[in-house]
Design a protein around this motif. Structure first.
Motif, PDB file in Angstrom:
ATOM      1  N   PRO A   1       0.811  -1.225   0.000  1.00 44.32           N
ATOM      2  CA  PRO A   1       0.000   0.000   0.000  1.00 44.32           C
ATOM      3  C   PRO A   1       0.842   1.272   0.000  1.00 44.32           C
ATOM      4  CG  PRO A   1      -0.276  -1.213   2.060  1.00 44.32           C
ATOM      5  CD  PRO A   1       0.592  -2.034   1.174  1.00 44.32           C
ATOM      6  N   THR A   2       2.125   1.133   0.258  1.00 45.03           N
ATOM      7  CA  THR A   2       2.999   2.306   0.237  1.00 45.03           C
ATOM      8  C   THR A   2       3.922   2.307  -0.978  1.00 45.03           C
ATOM      9  OG1 THR A   2       4.608   1.166   1.647  1.00 45.03           O
ATOM     10  CG2 THR A   2       2.959   2.564   2.743  1.00 45.03           C
ATOM     11  N   ASP A   3       3.633   1.444  -1.965  1.00 44.46           N
ATOM     12  CA  ASP A   3       4.442   1.377  -3.182  1.00 44.46           C
ATOM     13  C   ASP A   3       4.309   2.706  -3.935  1.00 44.46           C
ATOM     14  OD1 ASP A   3       5.784   0.741  -5.518  1.00 44.46           O
ATOM     15  OD2 ASP A   3       4.280  -0.707  -6.198  1.00 44.46           O
ATOM     16  N   ARG A   4       5.415   3.386  -4.112  1.00 38.66           N
ATOM     17  CA  ARG A   4       5.409   4.711  -4.741  1.00 38.66           C
ATOM     18  C   ARG A   4       4.819   4.670  -6.157  1.00 38.66           C
ATOM     19  NH1 ARG A   4       7.844   9.711  -4.010  1.00 38.66           N
ATOM     20  NH2 ARG A   4       8.162  10.864  -5.937  1.00 38.66           N
ATOM     21  N   ASN A   5       5.174   3.664  -6.938  1.00 37.29           N
ATOM     22  CA  ASN A   5       4.653   3.553  -8.314  1.00 37.29           C
ATOM     23  C   ASN A   5       3.138   3.394  -8.313  1.00 37.29           C
ATOM     24  OD1 ASN A   5       7.207   3.775  -9.483  1.00 37.29           O
ATOM     25  ND2 ASN A   5       7.535   1.559  -9.406  1.00 37.29           N
TER      26      ASN A   5
ATOM     27  N   ALA B   1       0.455   6.061  -9.833  1.00 34.70           N
ATOM     28  CA  ALA B   1      -0.518   5.634 -10.842  1.00 34.70           C
ATOM     29  C   ALA B   1      -1.939   6.008 -10.419  1.00 34.70           C
ATOM     30  CB  ALA B   1      -0.410   4.133 -11.081  1.00 34.70           C
ATOM     31  N   VAL B   2      -2.257   5.840  -9.156  1.00 34.39           N
ATOM     32  CA  VAL B   2      -3.585   6.222  -8.644  1.00 34.39           C
ATOM     33  C   VAL B   2      -3.772   7.729  -8.763  1.00 34.39           C
ATOM     34  CG1 VAL B   2      -5.008   6.370  -6.563  1.00 34.39           C
ATOM     35  CG2 VAL B   2      -3.817   4.244  -7.115  1.00 34.39           C
ATOM     36  N   LEU B   3      -2.771   8.493  -8.367  1.00 33.39           N
ATOM     37  CA  LEU B   3      -2.846   9.949  -8.455  1.00 33.39           C
ATOM     38  C   LEU B   3      -3.030  10.395  -9.903  1.00 33.39           C
ATOM     39  CD1 LEU B   3      -2.694  12.656  -7.001  1.00 33.39           C
ATOM     40  CD2 LEU B   3      -0.206  12.576  -7.262  1.00 33.39           C
TER      41      LEU B   3
END
Length: 125
Positions: free
Chosen positions: A108-112, A116-118
């Motif tokens: 849940p803290t994966d930057r990628n 992508a969600v943002l």
């Protein structure tokens, strides 16, 4: 034009004028297994017998791949009744199904993933 096409079997204030259990002839167990995320799509083959207006509506919706949950929402029917309709259409070879793809869960803290969600959220605005 049939009742299903003109919408006379729906009433916005009262809801469906036909109770859900009558749509499936009282059946609550589909003959095929469906997950809410199972994708369904019309094959282009029509059932040899007329099944009813709800079946016609399902086939019209499923011209493109659609999840069982989406079909249920569009029909305003409980998922279990929708699954019965879908299984009938699979039996008549009018629908094809595809199980949902299983994707490995990312942290849940994966930057990628967060980027992508943002990006997706900004794209919708």
């Amino acid at each position: 034009m049939t009742d299903a096409e003109d919408g006379s079997w729906l009433d916005d204030d009262a809801g469906r004028l036909v109770r859900p259990y009558t749509v499936s002839n009282g059946r609550t167990q589909p003959s095929s297994h469906f997950d809410l995320l199972t994708m369904v799509m019309a094959t282009g083959t029509r059932p040899h017998t007329y099944l009813g207006p709800d079946y016609d509506q399902v086939l019209a919706l499923c011209g493109v791949p659609m999840s069982v949950a989406e079909v249920s929402a569009h029909l305003r029917l409980p998922a279990v009744i929708t699954k019965v309709l879908l299984s009938d259409l699979v039996t008549h070879q009018a629908l094809t199904t595809r199980a949902p793809r299983v994707v490995e869960a990312a942290s849940p803290t994966d930057r990628n993933l967060l980027e992508a969600v943002l990006h997706g959220l900004r794209k919708r605005l």
